[in-house]
Write a protein that holds these residues in place. Structure first.
Motif, PDB file in Angstrom:
ATOM      1  N   PHE A  72       6.286   7.846   5.367  1.00 41.30           N
ATOM      2  CA  PHE A  72       5.979   6.313   4.827  1.00 41.30           C
ATOM      3  C   PHE A  72       5.005   6.593   3.532  1.00 41.30           C
ATOM      4  CE2 PHE A  72       3.279   7.727   8.288  1.00 41.30           C
ATOM      5  CZ  PHE A  72       1.955   7.733   8.091  1.00 41.30           C
ATOM      6  N   VAL A  73       4.846   5.638   3.063  1.00 37.04           N
ATOM      7  CA  VAL A  73       3.829   5.611   1.801  1.00 37.04           C
ATOM      8  C   VAL A  73       2.805   4.561   2.063  1.00 37.04           C
ATOM      9  CG1 VAL A  73       3.668   5.392  -0.723  1.00 37.04           C
ATOM     10  CG2 VAL A  73       5.801   6.573   0.413  1.00 37.04           C
ATOM     11  N   ILE A  74       1.480   4.824   1.757  1.00 35.87           N
ATOM     12  CA  ILE A  74       0.584   3.967   1.612  1.00 35.87           C
ATOM     13  C   ILE A  74      -0.099   4.119   0.181  1.00 35.87           C
ATOM     14  CG2 ILE A  74      -1.724   3.500   2.285  1.00 35.87           C
ATOM     15  CD1 ILE A  74      -1.521   4.862   4.962  1.00 35.87           C
ATOM     16  N   GLY A  75      -0.165   2.889  -0.267  1.00 36.09           N
ATOM     17  CA  GLY A  75      -0.550   2.667  -1.996  1.00 36.09           C
ATOM     18  C   GLY A  75      -1.643   1.757  -1.789  1.00 36.09           C
ATOM     19  N   TYR A  76      -2.548   1.924  -2.789  1.00 34.13           N
ATOM     20  CA  TYR A  76      -3.688   1.075  -3.111  1.00 34.13           C
ATOM     21  C   TYR A  76      -4.301   1.385  -4.450  1.00 34.13           C
ATOM     22  CZ  TYR A  76      -6.481   4.888  -0.931  1.00 34.13           C
ATOM     23  OH  TYR A  76      -6.820   6.198  -0.581  1.00 34.13           O
ATOM     24  N   GLY A  77      -5.327   0.415  -4.901  1.00 37.56           N
ATOM     25  CA  GLY A  77      -5.888   0.402  -5.996  1.00 37.56           C
ATOM     26  C   GLY A  77      -7.351   0.342  -5.828  1.00 37.56           C
ATOM     27  N   TYR A 119      -0.636  -1.650   0.228  1.00 37.70           N
ATOM     28  CA  TYR A 119       0.860  -1.525   0.792  1.00 37.70           C
ATOM     29  C   TYR A 119       1.283  -0.555   1.541  1.00 37.70           C
ATOM     30  CZ  TYR A 119       2.803   1.353  -2.950  1.00 37.70           C
ATOM     31  OH  TYR A 119       3.037   2.315  -3.914  1.00 37.70           O
ATOM     32  N   TYR A 120       2.199  -0.580   2.523  1.00 34.71           N
ATOM     33  CA  TYR A 120       2.562   0.629   3.663  1.00 34.71           C
ATOM     34  C   TYR A 120       3.991   0.280   3.555  1.00 34.71           C
ATOM     35  CZ  TYR A 120       3.449   1.974   8.362  1.00 34.71           C
ATOM     36  OH  TYR A 120       3.952   2.527   9.352  1.00 34.71           O
ATOM     37  N   ARG A 121       4.687   1.402   3.270  1.00 36.59           N
ATOM     38  CA  ARG A 121       6.268   1.193   3.303  1.00 36.59           C
ATOM     39  C   ARG A 121       6.931   2.654   3.826  1.00 36.59           C
ATOM     40  NH1 ARG A 121       8.075   3.687  -1.584  1.00 36.59           N
ATOM     41  NH2 ARG A 121       6.788   3.335  -3.131  1.00 36.59           N
ATOM     42  N   ASP A 122       8.091   2.280   4.583  1.00 37.72           N
ATOM     43  CA  ASP A 122       8.810   3.390   4.889  1.00 37.72           C
ATOM     44  C   ASP A 122      10.054   3.443   4.366  1.00 37.72           C
ATOM     45  OD1 ASP A 122      10.353   1.652   6.154  1.00 37.72           O
ATOM     46  OD2 ASP A 122       9.932   2.027   8.281  1.00 37.72           O
ATOM     47  N   GLY A 123      11.125   4.147   4.776  1.00 37.72           N
ATOM     48  CA  GLY A 123      12.375   4.399   4.044  1.00 37.72           C
ATOM     49  C   GLY A 123      13.078   3.100   3.919  1.00 37.72           C
ATOM     50  N   ILE A 124      12.906   2.150   4.915  1.00 34.49           N
ATOM     51  CA  ILE A 124      13.724   0.921   4.690  1.00 34.49           C
ATOM     52  C   ILE A 124      13.060  -0.007   4.083  1.00 34.49           C
ATOM     53  CG2 ILE A 124      14.192  -1.055   6.254  1.00 34.49           C
ATOM     54  CD1 ILE A 124      14.379   0.881   8.871  1.00 34.49           C
ATOM     55  N   GLY A 125      11.686  -0.154   3.731  1.00 33.08           N
ATOM     56  CA  GLY A 125      11.041  -1.100   2.725  1.00 33.08           C
ATOM     57  C   GLY A 125       9.510  -1.548   3.028  1.00 33.08           C
ATOM     58  N   ASN A 126       8.861  -2.477   2.682  1.00 35.46           N
ATOM     59  CA  ASN A 126       7.539  -2.719   3.054  1.00 35.46           C
ATOM     60  C   ASN A 126       7.425  -3.143   4.443  1.00 35.46           C
ATOM     61  OD1 ASN A 126       6.331  -1.974   0.398  1.00 35.46           O
ATOM     62  ND2 ASN A 126       6.158  -3.824  -0.358  1.00 35.46           N
ATOM     63  N   ILE A 127       6.369  -2.829   5.047  1.00 30.88           N
ATOM     64  CA  ILE A 127       5.900  -3.276   6.463  1.00 30.88           C
ATOM     65  C   ILE A 127       4.743  -4.241   6.421  1.00 30.88           C
ATOM     66  CG2 ILE A 127       5.466  -2.408   8.813  1.00 30.88           C
ATOM     67  CD1 ILE A 127       6.878   0.067   8.350  1.00 30.88           C
ATOM     68  N   SER A 128       4.874  -5.301   6.869  1.00 34.16           N
ATOM     69  CA  SER A 128       3.830  -6.257   6.608  1.00 34.16           C
ATOM     70  C   SER A 128       2.861  -6.108   7.816  1.00 34.16           C
ATOM     71  CB  SER A 128       4.301  -7.683   6.338  1.00 34.16           C
ATOM     72  OG  SER A 128       5.348  -8.204   7.333  1.00 34.16           O
ATOM     73  N   SER A 129       3.481  -5.537   8.942  1.00 34.16           N
ATOM     74  CA  SER A 129       2.673  -5.557  10.280  1.00 34.16           C
ATOM     75  C   SER A 129       1.267  -4.973  10.266  1.00 34.16           C
ATOM     76  CB  SER A 129       3.317  -5.296  11.359  1.00 34.16           C
ATOM     77  OG  SER A 129       3.811  -3.910  11.060  1.00 34.16           O
TER      78      SER A 129
END
Ligand SMILES: *[C@@H]1O[C@H](CO)[C@@H](O)[C@H](O)[C@H]1NC(C)=O
Ligand SMILES: *[C@@H]1O[C@H](CO)[C@@H](O)[C@H](O)[C@H]1NC(C)=O
Ligand SMILES: *[C@@H]1O[C@H](CO)[C@@H](O)[C@H](O)[C@H]1NC(C)=O
Length: 448
Positions: free
Chosen positions: A333-338, A295-305
């Motif tokens: 922003f935050v990038i997360g993954y497993g 996932y990739y999200r900034d202060g507003i929320g998840n960005i799906s693009s």
């Protein structure tokens, strides 16, 4: 004076004279540089300098160290200094990597600082050695003008010396500077100086005395996205339950010329040509193969693009921030993954475990001012030991999460001035008491 005291004083005097002779021996190593060739690559915002030195021992005693000199401002922006000894010509050339360490010796003229290359085979009297040095500088291009509008190209200054700063006499030397395009507004001339296409050649200069300095200023176009992460925190959480969870918190800035005037999305999206040439719309993150739950999200929320492409060797995440980034603009922003834990966690011969993961920043062509890599060990882990092939600051913290009884040890590794060359494997070793593996499922049972 009694005999004992006299004997002690004599001892001390002997010791001091011995020390002095050792010190004077060290500084009496006399070297000269027979030939120096320097290639400065200014095509990115990360500056790479390739230096080839042919060093000769002109003293009487063997020499085992060669000093590299840097101005105080270069030292502040040095991200990497590497050296190798080379022998043979062209295809038969061999490279032996050498240790390079930041030198403790007092600063030289005008605050000159040193890095010392340790030769694996000391140079005897009259011998020569060829050394290849790579050093990398960050944040060393100054945008000028400091502010540009959306339709302007970005111009920058680069400052250096036409003559190599060196503590040694340099018999002959040449410097080549490579620019990203043929647009060069101006450059200082130190005869002989020649410019052809994207290259400026300084020299050859003969017989330069130690510490000669000839300031130069090159003013040129560089529309590279100046992607600088002011702070990146990468948290790598190990669970023996099969997953490695990675969370990366970025605060990114476009460190190029500041954007002037209003941003026009219409101009940006519809006009052709020069609009926003130095801005960036996309960021490319290189992640490990077999990533999941990205996932990739900034202060507003998840960005799906964002788009994810994976193959056996790597995964590439192309992320598109909500707005293009112009000079001076920031984005957090935050990038997360497993990833599967078995890809990165191994058993050591002594029965402990070790994590083998990549250090550095997953974003391409990026400088990180302050990088924190935090490895969260499973509950009950002991004696953590990090192995990193370049200097980092290390400390331990404790992290408590919902299900933890005693908290988890976090190995914190901090590096300033990180560049893509730091994206190499590092390890964290620890010992582990399997009894703790039972703690989590028991807790889970009671809490439902
Ligand atoms: C270094 O110092 C000398 C005198 O101490 C001065 O003449 C010279 O210009 C200085 N060089 C630089 C690059 O500052
Ligand atoms: C964003 O997506 C991740 C993974 O799909 C999810 O865990 C998280 O809750 C989402 N966050 C928001 C704010 O939607
Ligand atoms: C760590 O992983 C890299 C490849 O990803 C491998 O080349 C290296 O040998 C590994 N190091 C250890 C100590 O396992």
């Amino acid at each position: 004076m009694d005999a004992l005291l006299r004997a002690r004083l004599l001892h001390l005097a002997l010791f001091i004279s011995l020390l002095l002779s050792v010190l004077s021996h060290a500084s009496s190593q006399e070297l000269q540089i027979v030939n120096a060739e320097r290639r400065i690559d200014l095509t990115s915002h990360i500056i790479k300098v390739y230096l080839t030195l042919k060093v000769e021992n002109i003293g009487a005693s063997p020499a085992s160290e060669v000093n590299l000199a840097f101005s105080p401002s270069e030292v502040e922006h040095l991200a990497v200094v590497k050296a190798a000894a080379t022998t043979g010509k062209k295809k038969k050339r061999t490279y032996v990597p050498l240790d390079v360490k930041s030198s403790e010796q007092p600063a030289g003229p005008n605050g000159t600082k040193y890095f010392t290359i340790i030769l694996s085979n000391p140079l005897s009297k009259g011998e020569t050695a060829t050394l290849e040095v790579l050093y990398i500088l960050t944040r060393s291009l100054e945008p000028f003008p400091a502010e540009i509008s959306q339709s302007e190209s970005q111009l920058v200054y680069y400052r250096d010396s036409a003559i190599l700063l060196s503590p040694y006499h340099v018999k002959q030397q040449t410097t080549f500077i490579k620019t990203p395009s043929t647009r060069v507004e101006s450059f200082t001339v130190v005869e002989p100086t020649k410019r052809a296409s994207t290259e400026i050649k300084y020299g050859p200069y003969d017989n330069q005395t130690p510490y000669t300095y000839a300031p130069i200023l090159v003013h040129f176009e560089n529309n590279n996205p100046f992607a600088v992460v002011e702070e990146l925190e990468r948290e790598i959480e190990i669970s023996h339950w099969g997953n490695l969870q990675v969370t990366e918190r970025y605060s990114l800035v476009h460190a190029g010329a500041r954007h002037k005037g209003v941003f026009s999305r219409v101009d940006y999206q519809t006009k052709q040509g020069n609009i926003g040439v130095s801005s960036f719309k996309h960021l490319l993150a290189r992640l490990p193969p077999r990533v999941h739950s990205v996932y990739y999200r900034d202060g507003i929320g998840n960005i799906s693009s964002s788009r994810l492409r994976t193959d056996f060797l790597k995964s590439e995440l192309l992320i598109e921030p909500r707005y293009p980034l112009f000079g001076g603009w920031k984005s957090t922003f935050v990038i997360g993954y497993g990833v599967p834990v078995e890809d990165f966690l191994f058993e050591s011969p002594d029965g402990g475990r070790y994590l083998n993961f990549t250090f550095g920043c997953p974003l391409a062509d990026t400088v990180v001012d302050k990088l924190l890599v935090k490895v969260v060990l499973p509950e009950g882990s002991k004696d953590p030991k990090a192995v990193v092939s370049f200097p980092v600051e290390q400390r331990l913290e404790t992290k408590y999460s919902y299900l933890d009884v005693v908290g988890r040890t976090v190995v914190v590794l901090e590096k300033r001035n990180a560049v893509p060359e730091h994206n190499i494997p590092f390890q964290v070793h620890y010992s582990f008491n399997p009894i703790f593996m039972l703690a989590e499922p028991l807790m889970l049972k009671f809490s439902t």
